[in-house]
Design a protein around this motif. Structure first.
Motif, PDB file in Angstrom:
ATOM      1  N   GLU A 225      39.978  48.206  34.520  1.00 56.15           N
ATOM      2  CA  GLU A 225      40.774  48.337  33.298  1.00 56.15           C
ATOM      3  C   GLU A 225      40.003  47.847  32.084  1.00 56.15           C
ATOM      4  O   GLU A 225      40.243  48.305  30.961  1.00 56.15           O
ATOM      5  CB  GLU A 225      42.072  47.539  33.437  1.00 56.15           C
ATOM      6  N   ALA A 226      39.067  46.920  32.312  1.00 51.18           N
ATOM      7  CA  ALA A 226      38.253  46.368  31.229  1.00 51.18           C
ATOM      8  C   ALA A 226      36.973  47.177  31.020  1.00 51.18           C
ATOM      9  O   ALA A 226      36.006  46.686  30.418  1.00 51.18           O
ATOM     10  CB  ALA A 226      37.901  44.919  31.517  1.00 51.18           C
ATOM     11  N   SER A 227      36.979  48.408  31.517  1.00 58.11           N
ATOM     12  CA  SER A 227      35.860  49.349  31.342  1.00 58.11           C
ATOM     13  C   SER A 227      34.613  48.948  32.117  1.00 58.11           C
ATOM     14  O   SER A 227      33.483  49.175  31.668  1.00 58.11           O
ATOM     15  CB  SER A 227      35.515  49.515  29.846  1.00 58.11           C
ATOM     16  N   ALA A 228      34.815  48.367  33.291  1.00 54.98           N
ATOM     17  CA  ALA A 228      33.698  48.043  34.179  1.00 54.98           C
ATOM     18  C   ALA A 228      34.055  48.491  35.592  1.00 54.98           C
ATOM     19  O   ALA A 228      34.408  47.676  36.448  1.00 54.98           O
ATOM     20  CB  ALA A 228      33.399  46.551  34.143  1.00 54.98           C
ATOM     21  N   PRO A 229      33.996  49.800  35.859  1.00 51.57           N
ATOM     22  CA  PRO A 229      34.340  50.293  37.192  1.00 51.57           C
ATOM     23  C   PRO A 229      33.316  49.854  38.237  1.00 51.57           C
ATOM     24  O   PRO A 229      32.205  49.431  37.910  1.00 51.57           O
ATOM     25  CB  PRO A 229      34.334  51.811  37.014  1.00 51.57           C
ATOM     26  N   ASP A 230      33.708  49.949  39.497  1.00 56.75           N
ATOM     27  CA  ASP A 230      32.823  49.632  40.625  1.00 56.75           C
ATOM     28  C   ASP A 230      32.333  48.191  40.604  1.00 56.75           C
ATOM     29  O   ASP A 230      31.197  47.896  41.000  1.00 56.75           O
ATOM     30  CB  ASP A 230      31.621  50.590  40.655  1.00 56.75           C
ATOM     31  N   GLN A 231      33.189  47.282  40.142  1.00 54.22           N
ATOM     32  CA  GLN A 231      32.826  45.861  40.084  1.00 54.22           C
ATOM     33  C   GLN A 231      33.744  45.012  40.965  1.00 54.22           C
ATOM     34  O   GLN A 231      33.842  43.809  40.776  1.00 54.22           O
ATOM     35  CB  GLN A 231      32.899  45.357  38.642  1.00 54.22           C
ATOM     36  N   ASP A 232      34.405  45.647  41.930  1.00 53.47           N
ATOM     37  CA  ASP A 232      35.292  44.895  42.815  1.00 53.47           C
ATOM     38  C   ASP A 232      34.478  43.906  43.650  1.00 53.47           C
ATOM     39  O   ASP A 232      33.429  44.257  44.193  1.00 53.47           O
ATOM     40  CB  ASP A 232      36.044  45.830  43.758  1.00 53.47           C
ATOM     41  N   SER A 233      34.967  42.687  43.754  1.00 52.37           N
ATOM     42  CA  SER A 233      34.296  41.683  44.596  1.00 52.37           C
ATOM     43  C   SER A 233      35.336  40.701  45.120  1.00 52.37           C
ATOM     44  O   SER A 233      35.364  39.545  44.734  1.00 52.37           O
ATOM     45  CB  SER A 233      33.197  40.950  43.835  1.00 52.37           C
ATOM     46  N   GLU A 234      36.181  41.213  46.014  1.00 57.31           N
ATOM     47  CA  GLU A 234      37.216  40.375  46.601  1.00 57.31           C
ATOM     48  C   GLU A 234      36.644  39.485  47.701  1.00 57.31           C
ATOM     49  O   GLU A 234      35.757  39.890  48.458  1.00 57.31           O
ATOM     50  CB  GLU A 234      38.329  41.235  47.183  1.00 57.31           C
TER      51      GLU A 234
END
Length: 320
Positions: A237-246
């Motif tokens: 949503e903050a314009s940084a896709p593909d940054q998931d790091s759960e």
């Protein structure tokens, strides 16, 4: 990649057993926590063990085997008999360590059989209130305006916060200095003090500081917003896709454990995770309770190993 897929699929195939699945369990079951007492892995192991004891009529007891960033205890579990009497509770080190360490003492994709995820937790990107950025894009512009002059804190090489920071740097081409601390607490303290004005950390350790105004939250690293910080956008949503790091917590057994035992353990763990008191305990640790199927967990492991391998390789990270 084909070998990894085949290896993970093979984890769910029945193998030799020292006990018949129909009478499982007929003696105590060891639950290995490969970290010292007090952390999330140990706490979750000690939450699950008595519940499984109640449901299955045999004692599930926890043994801590810390060391090697979780590798020592994980290797013990991987080499144990594939009979269902040794189970492993593990964290994100399971998917990160294959890229960090030249030798693990086990093969994550062939020596362990996934049972179930237990919970997932996003990290949150925080800045000191003095940083002139209220959004992620403003932070990126601020860092780019002064290459090499700003820094982010992390809890040590290979930790989730360090890898999230490196992934952000790679995505936006940032010249941002990584500063290592001996744990998440000192890293957070440094950011609150403004010495290292940026940090990625767990929701559980961040929420109170965000609400007090000691730090400003810019984004969470999960695909969806966190109930703990519902007003904070996701990285996408903050314009940084593909940054998931759960961060993940899950349960595995030695590869070759009979399918009947794998399926029974999965059913019982899923029921335990769904109970209100266990859900409450997990959420207090900052984790969303999740109990997917063994195959879903296997797919997640495969995807996460590949993702972090790319980040580690691009950053040139090596375990000390």
């Amino acid at each position: 990649m084909k070998a990894i897929v085949l290896g993970l699929a093979a984890l769910l195939v029945p193998g030799a057993s020292l006990a018949q699945p129909s009478d499982y369990p007929n003696r105590p079951v060891k639950v290995i926590a490969p970290f010292a007492p007090g952390g999330p892995v140990d706490i979750v192991a000690r939450v699950l063990a008595p519940k499984l004891s109640e449901r299955l009529g045999q004692q599930f007891y926890v043994e801590n085997h810390p060391g090697g960033s979780g590798n020592i205890g994980t290797a013990l579990a991987a080499k144990a008999p594939a009979d269902g009497y040794t189970i492993l509770v593990i964290s994100s080190t399971l998917v990160v360590n294959p890229s960090l360490f030249a030798k693990l003492g086990f093969d994550t994709t062939t020596d362990l059989a996934p049972i179930s995820l237990v919970g997932v937790s996003p990290q949150v990107l925080l800045v000191n209130p003095a940083v002139p950025a209220t959004t992620l894009q403003e932070l990126v512009s601020w860092v780019k305006a002064s290459p090499g002059k700003h820094s982010y804190a992390h809890a040590g090489m290979g930790t989730p916060g360090y890898l999230a920071g490196e992934m952000l740097k790679q995505a936006f081409g940032l010249d941002l200095v990584a500063v290592s601390f001996n744990g998440g607490g000192p890293a957070m303290t440094s950011t609150i003090g403004g010495h290292t004005p940026i940090v990625f950390t767990s929701i559980a350790s961040a929420a109170a500081h965000v609400k007090s105004g000691a730090v400003r939250a810019l984004a969470v690293t999960s695909p969806r917003r966190s109930p703990a910080l519902p007003d904070v956008p996701t990285m996408a949503e903050a314009s940084a896709p593909d940054q998931d790091s759960e961060l993940i917590l899950g349960v595995l057994v030695p590869a070759g454990t009979p399918r009947d035992i794998v399926e029974r353990l999965h059913r019982e763990i899923a029921k335990v995770v769904a109970t209100p008191d266990v859900r409450e305990r997990l959420m207090a640790l900052g984790f969303e309770p999740i109990a997917g199927t063994p195959q879903e967990f296997a797919d997640r492991i495969k995807a996460e190993i590949g993702k972090w391998a790319e980040v580690v390789r691009a950053a040139g990270i090596k375990a000390q």
